[in-house]
Design a protein around this motif. Structure first.
Motif, short mmCIF file in Angstrom:
data_model
loop_
_atom_site.label_atom_id
_atom_site.label_comp_id
_atom_site.label_asym_id
_atom_site.label_seq_id
_atom_site.Cartn_x
_atom_site.Cartn_y
_atom_site.Cartn_z
N ALA A 153 0.86 -1.20 0.00
CA ALA A 153 0.00 0.00 0.00
C ALA A 153 0.89 1.24 0.00
O ALA A 153 0.87 2.05 0.94
CB ALA A 153 -0.99 -0.02 1.17
N ASP A 194 -0.36 -0.74 -4.58
CA ASP A 194 -1.39 0.01 -3.86
C ASP A 194 -2.74 -0.41 -4.41
O ASP A 194 -2.85 -0.82 -5.56
CB ASP A 194 -1.19 1.52 -4.03
N MET A 221 -4.19 -5.42 -0.84
CA MET A 221 -3.43 -6.20 0.15
C MET A 221 -4.01 -7.58 0.34
O MET A 221 -3.29 -8.56 0.52
CB MET A 221 -3.49 -5.50 1.52
C1 LIG Z 1 -2.56 6.06 4.84
S1 LIG Z 1 -2.18 5.59 3.21
C2 LIG Z 1 -0.46 5.16 3.32
C3 LIG Z 1 0.24 5.26 2.00
C4 LIG Z 1 1.75 5.22 2.08
N1 LIG Z 1 2.21 3.93 2.55
C5 LIG Z 1 2.23 6.33 2.98
O1 LIG Z 1 2.87 6.06 3.99
O2 LIG Z 1 1.95 7.48 2.65
C6 LIG Z 1 -2.95 4.02 3.02
C7 LIG Z 1 -2.85 3.46 1.62
O3 LIG Z 1 -3.52 2.22 1.59
C8 LIG Z 1 -4.14 2.08 0.34
N2 LIG Z 1 -5.16 1.05 0.51
C9 LIG Z 1 -6.34 1.14 1.18
N3 LIG Z 1 -6.96 -0.04 1.20
C10 LIG Z 1 -6.15 -0.89 0.52
C11 LIG Z 1 -6.22 -2.27 0.21
N4 LIG Z 1 -7.25 -3.01 0.62
N5 LIG Z 1 -5.21 -2.84 -0.49
C12 LIG Z 1 -4.15 -2.09 -0.89
N6 LIG Z 1 -4.04 -0.79 -0.63
C13 LIG Z 1 -5.02 -0.20 0.08
C14 LIG Z 1 -4.62 3.45 -0.02
O4 LIG Z 1 -4.83 3.59 -1.41
C15 LIG Z 1 -3.47 4.30 0.51
O5 LIG Z 1 -2.51 4.51 -0.48
#
Ligand SMILES: C[S@@+](CC[C@H](N)C(=O)[O-])C[C@H]1O[C@@H](n2cnc3c(N)ncnc32)[C@H](O)[C@@H]1O
Length: 215
Positions: A55, A76, A104
């Protein structure tokens, strides 16, 4: 009547990701990632270790791993995050990057991901995994890491303001310690504080910052 939702999280435990990507676009890598990379030390020329960025969002951590010479597989759940990541990576670093849109929940069965990694980074990411899929995701993280490999990232705590929205995504200290059983702790910091979220909205935070080395 159900309690009102905290203003920063939706009923299905998601956020306004485009707005979030915009808000963090100019920010540097996460402290947990920097700690893990520092613990690995400099990358020897021609011997790039392998990291998976779970992600990855718009790529603040992936860019840093690439800058330090790592090979990175970043994914992501949003196409926009991957697009922004690809747009922000210098051409020089692109040959060491694989970026994909992937949830994920689907990572454990995804054959495009490396079977072994030196580092798995999941910055502020794991709470957004469907709780029913989290045990398989965590088992995948543990088995994919090489012995001596590191996990870096955050797990959200039970007293976080978002916990009532999706309690099963929030863990007690004891539960976090149980998840980390296969690891030596290199940085374990429990934080509970009032502060702002990434978009500046007030929030009560309870989380664990983790850098851990697989035994
Ligand atoms: C708070 S952000 C963190 C992003 C990055 N790791 C950072 O530190 O800035 C959470 C991330 O999780 C992704 N996300 C949310 N649900 C997800 C899922 N089920 N599978 C993969 N990515 C997901 C969102 O698109 C977002 O980019």
């Amino acid at each position: 009547m159900p309690a009102p939702l905290p203003p920063t999280i939706t009923a299905d435990y998601q956020r306004d990701w485009p707005k979030y990507f915009e808000a963090v676009a100019s920010l540097g890598p996460r402290d947990t990632l920097v700690r893990a990379l520092d613990l690995f030390g400099p990358v020897a020329p021609g011997r790039a270790p392998v990291a998976i960025d779970v992600a990855c969002g718009e790529g603040r951590d992936t860019r840093e791993m690439l800058r330090r010479g790592w090979r990175v597989v970043a994914f992501d759940g949003t196409a926009l995050g991957v697009e922004r990541l690809l747009a922000g990576v210098p051409e020089l670093d692109k040959p060491r990057l694989t970026a994909m849109e992937l949830r994920m929940e689907d990572a454990p069965a995804c054959e495009s991901l490396p079977a072994r990694a030196d580092l798995i980074n999941a910055s502020f990411a794991l709470p957004f995994c469907d709780p029913a899929a989290f045990p398989a995701l965590w088992a995948w993280i543990v088995r994919t890491l090489a012995p001596g490999g590191r996990f870096a990232g955050q797990i959200f705590g039970e007293r976080d303001e978002w916990a009532p929205v999706r309690p099963a995504s929030h863990f007690s200290r004891e539960q976090v310690l149980a998840l980390l059983e296969p690891f030596e702790h290199e940085h374990f910091e429990e934080v509970e504080k009032d502060g702002g979220d990434a978009l500046g909205t007030p929030k009560h935070h309870h989380l664990f910052h983790i850098v851990a080395r697989k035994r």
